[in-house]
Design a protein around this motif. Structure first.
Motif, mmCIF file in Angstrom:
data_model
loop_
_atom_site.group_PDB
_atom_site.id
_atom_site.type_symbol
_atom_site.label_atom_id
_atom_site.label_comp_id
_atom_site.label_asym_id
_atom_site.label_seq_id
_atom_site.Cartn_x
_atom_site.Cartn_y
_atom_site.Cartn_z
ATOM 1 N N ALA A 100 0.834 -1.205 0.000
ATOM 2 C CA ALA A 100 0.000 0.000 0.000
ATOM 3 C C ALA A 100 0.866 1.252 0.000
ATOM 4 C CB ALA A 100 -0.923 -0.004 1.209
ATOM 5 N N THR A 101 0.395 2.277 -0.678
ATOM 6 C CA THR A 101 1.064 3.572 -0.688
ATOM 7 C C THR A 101 0.085 4.628 -0.235
ATOM 8 O OG1 THR A 101 0.483 3.900 -3.011
ATOM 9 C CG2 THR A 101 2.628 2.907 -2.545
ATOM 10 N N VAL A 102 0.575 5.842 -0.057
ATOM 11 C CA VAL A 102 -0.263 6.944 0.407
ATOM 12 C C VAL A 102 -0.655 7.824 -0.769
ATOM 13 C CG1 VAL A 102 -0.306 9.010 1.829
ATOM 14 C CG2 VAL A 102 0.767 6.932 2.692
ATOM 15 N N GLU A 103 -1.905 8.175 -0.834
ATOM 16 C CA GLU A 103 -2.392 9.075 -1.879
ATOM 17 C C GLU A 103 -2.986 10.313 -1.226
ATOM 18 O OE1 GLU A 103 -5.252 6.907 -4.102
ATOM 19 O OE2 GLU A 103 -3.770 5.952 -5.394
ATOM 20 N N VAL A 104 -2.630 11.472 -1.743
ATOM 21 C CA VAL A 104 -3.267 12.709 -1.304
ATOM 22 C C VAL A 104 -4.443 12.971 -2.224
ATOM 23 C CG1 VAL A 104 -2.976 15.168 -0.941
ATOM 24 C CG2 VAL A 104 -1.081 13.609 -0.460
ATOM 25 N N LYS A 105 -5.581 13.174 -1.659
ATOM 26 C CA LYS A 105 -6.790 13.392 -2.460
ATOM 27 C C LYS A 105 -6.681 14.689 -3.251
ATOM 28 C CE LYS A 105 -10.905 11.685 -3.359
ATOM 29 N NZ LYS A 105 -11.149 10.304 -3.741
ATOM 30 N N CYS A 152 -0.439 10.898 12.614
ATOM 31 C CA CYS A 152 -1.526 10.123 12.016
ATOM 32 C C CYS A 152 -1.092 9.483 10.699
ATOM 33 C CB CYS A 152 -2.750 11.007 11.776
ATOM 34 S SG CYS A 152 -3.546 11.591 13.281
ATOM 35 N N LYS A 153 -1.511 8.247 10.510
ATOM 36 C CA LYS A 153 -1.299 7.542 9.249
ATOM 37 C C LYS A 153 -2.596 7.610 8.440
ATOM 38 C CE LYS A 153 -0.414 3.694 11.305
ATOM 39 N NZ LYS A 153 -0.058 2.268 11.571
ATOM 40 N N PRO A 154 -2.492 7.533 7.108
ATOM 41 C CA PRO A 154 -3.711 7.496 6.307
ATOM 42 C C PRO A 154 -4.546 6.250 6.680
ATOM 43 C CG PRO A 154 -1.787 7.917 4.951
ATOM 44 C CD PRO A 154 -1.271 7.518 6.297
ATOM 45 N N THR A 155 -5.821 6.365 6.656
ATOM 46 C CA THR A 155 -6.630 7.484 6.189
ATOM 47 C C THR A 155 -6.771 8.502 7.328
ATOM 48 O OG1 THR A 155 -7.837 6.147 4.601
ATOM 49 C CG2 THR A 155 -8.964 8.123 5.436
ATOM 50 N N CYS A 156 -6.551 9.797 7.001
ATOM 51 C CA CYS A 156 -6.648 10.818 8.042
ATOM 52 C C CYS A 156 -6.994 12.167 7.413
ATOM 53 C CB CYS A 156 -5.351 10.915 8.830
ATOM 54 S SG CYS A 156 -3.870 11.221 7.825
ATOM 55 N N ALA A 157 -7.550 13.040 8.245
ATOM 56 C CA ALA A 157 -7.941 14.374 7.797
ATOM 57 C C ALA A 157 -7.595 15.377 8.887
ATOM 58 C CB ALA A 157 -9.440 14.427 7.491
ATOM 59 N N HIS A 158 -7.366 16.625 8.453
ATOM 60 C CA HIS A 158 -7.004 17.693 9.391
ATOM 61 C C HIS A 158 -7.675 18.978 8.938
ATOM 62 C CE1 HIS A 158 -3.560 20.214 11.410
ATOM 63 N NE2 HIS A 158 -4.604 20.089 12.204
ATOM 64 N N PHE A 159 -8.440 19.574 9.842
ATOM 65 C CA PHE A 159 -9.122 20.836 9.579
ATOM 66 C C PHE A 159 -8.826 21.793 10.726
ATOM 67 C CE2 PHE A 159 -11.698 17.384 7.868
ATOM 68 C CZ PHE A 159 -11.919 17.782 6.555
ATOM 69 N N VAL A 160 -8.569 23.052 10.404
ATOM 70 C CA VAL A 160 -8.299 24.052 11.439
ATOM 71 C C VAL A 160 -9.252 25.230 11.267
ATOM 72 C CG1 VAL A 160 -6.602 25.593 12.478
ATOM 73 C CG2 VAL A 160 -5.872 23.379 11.562
ATOM 74 N N THR A 161 -10.008 25.523 12.320
ATOM 75 C CA THR A 161 -10.915 26.668 12.325
ATOM 76 C C THR A 161 -10.104 27.896 12.732
ATOM 77 O OG1 THR A 161 -11.556 26.213 14.612
ATOM 78 C CG2 THR A 161 -12.893 25.216 12.883
ATOM 79 N N PRO A 197 -5.375 25.037 7.632
ATOM 80 C CA PRO A 197 -5.380 24.219 6.435
ATOM 81 C C PRO A 197 -6.521 23.207 6.418
ATOM 82 C CG PRO A 197 -3.794 23.360 7.990
ATOM 83 C CD PRO A 197 -4.335 24.621 8.597
ATOM 84 N N VAL A 198 -6.672 22.592 5.252
ATOM 85 C CA VAL A 198 -7.587 21.473 5.056
ATOM 86 C C VAL A 198 -6.791 20.364 4.389
ATOM 87 C CG1 VAL A 198 -9.634 20.680 3.833
ATOM 88 C CG2 VAL A 198 -9.624 22.948 4.866
ATOM 89 N N VAL A 199 -6.663 19.249 5.062
ATOM 90 C CA VAL A 199 -5.863 18.132 4.559
ATOM 91 C C VAL A 199 -6.708 16.873 4.607
ATOM 92 C CG1 VAL A 199 -3.744 16.790 4.848
ATOM 93 C CG2 VAL A 199 -3.771 19.204 5.480
ATOM 94 N N LEU A 200 -6.661 16.094 3.542
ATOM 95 C CA LEU A 200 -7.381 14.819 3.484
ATOM 96 C C LEU A 200 -6.502 13.814 2.748
ATOM 97 C CD1 LEU A 200 -9.902 13.077 3.898
ATOM 98 C CD2 LEU A 200 -10.882 14.111 1.835
ATOM 99 N N ILE A 201 -6.105 12.767 3.444
ATOM 100 C CA ILE A 201 -5.203 11.768 2.876
ATOM 101 C C ILE A 201 -5.838 10.396 3.028
ATOM 102 C CG2 ILE A 201 -2.873 10.831 2.857
ATOM 103 C CD1 ILE A 201 -1.963 13.270 4.427
ATOM 104 N N TYR A 202 -6.070 9.748 1.901
ATOM 105 C CA TYR A 202 -6.629 8.408 1.920
ATOM 106 C C TYR A 202 -5.535 7.357 1.780
ATOM 107 C CZ TYR A 202 -11.405 10.154 1.307
ATOM 108 O OH TYR A 202 -12.619 10.779 1.479
ATOM 109 N N LYS A 203 -5.758 6.224 2.403
ATOM 110 C CA LYS A 203 -4.872 5.101 2.199
ATOM 111 C C LYS A 203 -5.180 4.485 0.837
ATOM 112 C CE LYS A 203 -4.344 2.322 5.659
ATOM 113 N NZ LYS A 203 -4.645 1.274 6.681
#
Length: 320
Positions: free
Chosen positions: A2-7, A226-235, A309-315
């Motif tokens: 498996a590899t990491v993909e950035v959406k 955090c490892k994928p799958t993970c997301a990060h949102f900052v208000t 930021p807004v980050v979304l990384i799927y495995k």
């Protein structure tokens, strides 16, 4: 392997307006207060549940330092209205307990859920424990991650882990477990993770107070592990306690209002934003509907407050 993909930020085609996750859902909600000992409950609980007959995913919500469960009622009513049963145990009241004891108490509540939750719910409403997620705010966020890492030996698996401005201590006070050390080692958590941070959390409310979510121990450090799958949102424009009700009562409520740097905008918008991010994450991670989370990633402006930021990384899918 498996590899990491950035959406990628691609256009998302949806039959439903993705901004609906930030508004009240279609389900009627009731709240239930449970005293210690009722159906063998080890801690007092607040339960927020749809009243419409059906089976709903379960959320264990873990409160922050110095917070009463009732302070989160507006936020949790919003989340429950989208079809979730939420159990919020009051793990301690001031004076506080140790974090290891907090984790142990939360694990005991998890062990209680399979037999104790359903008898308390409205007629023909059931909590689907096979879809159990952890959501925690502040120190409760650290507790959620600690449980997912196996501390307290929780008896059930978790479908998702969500930290709302999680905090693991300060430079001067780093209580056990030291889950952020070393920062270079990723969390050994198999469940998908969302981390929601605040832009004002690392700032002090006054010259004589400390930041409630200090640098090095806040959402940034959690997401780094955090490892994928993970997301990060900052208000960006909101603070550590801005997900609470507008005016929490009593001395404890007053403390939450003055101890942390607060945003200038209405808390209602912050609650809508955080509830929407929680719902979109659970739809993706628990209900296999990624469309809402992807839509927020593609166009963060659909949220009621600024996200950056807004980050979304799927495995990625595994290949031979």
């Amino acid at each position: 392997m498996a590899t990491v993909e950035v959406k990628e930020r691609k256009t998302v085609s949806m039959a439903v307006d993705p901004s609906t996750v930030f508004e009240t859902g279609k389900f009627e909600v009731t709240s239930i207060t449970v005293k210690t000992g009722i159906f063998s409950a080890s801690k007092p609980l607040f339960i927020f549940t749809p009243t419409n007959p059906g089976s709903y995913p379960v959320i264990l919500f873990l409160h922050g330092f110095c917070c009463m469960g009732s302070f989160y009622s507006d936020l949790l009513n919003l989340i429950a209205s989208h079809g979730y049963v939420i159990a919020l145990p009051q793990l301690y009241v001031m004076p506080t307990t140790s974090e290891m004891q907090e984790i142990k108490s939360a694990s005991e509540v998890i062990g209680w859920l399979p037999s104790g939750l359903d008898p308390l719910l409205p007629t023909n409403v059931k909590g689907d424990i096979s879809k159990l997620s952890l959501v925690g705010h502040s120190r409760g966020g650290k507790t959620a991650f600690s449980l997912a890492l196996g501390y307290g030996r929780p008896s059930l698996p978790f479908s998702a882990v969500i930290g709302i401005d999680p905090v693991a201590g300060t430079k001067c006070f780093q209580p056990e477990p030291h889950i952020l050390n070393p920062i270079s080692d990723p969390f050994n958590i198999s469940a998908p993770i969302t981390v929601i941070g605040t832009g004002l959390g690392p700032m002090s409310a006054s010259p004589v107070t400390c930041p409630c979510a200090p640098k090095g121990f806040n959402h940034v450090a959690f997401f780094k592990k955090c490892k994928p799958t993970c997301a990060h949102f900052v208000t960006v424009d909101y603070g550590h306690m801005d997900i609470l009700n507008d005016n929490p009562p009593g001395i404890t409520g007053l403390f939450t209002n003055i101890a942390c740097k607060n945003g200038k905008g209405p808390r209602e918008l912050m609650r809508k934003c955080c509830s929407g991010l929680v719902i979109a994450s659970l739809k993706a991670f628990v209900e296999n509907d990624e469309s809402f989370l992807n839509a927020i990633y593609v166009d963060p402006s659909i949220a009621p407050v600024d996200l950056n930021p807004v980050v979304l990384i799927y495995k990625a899918t595994s290949s031979p």
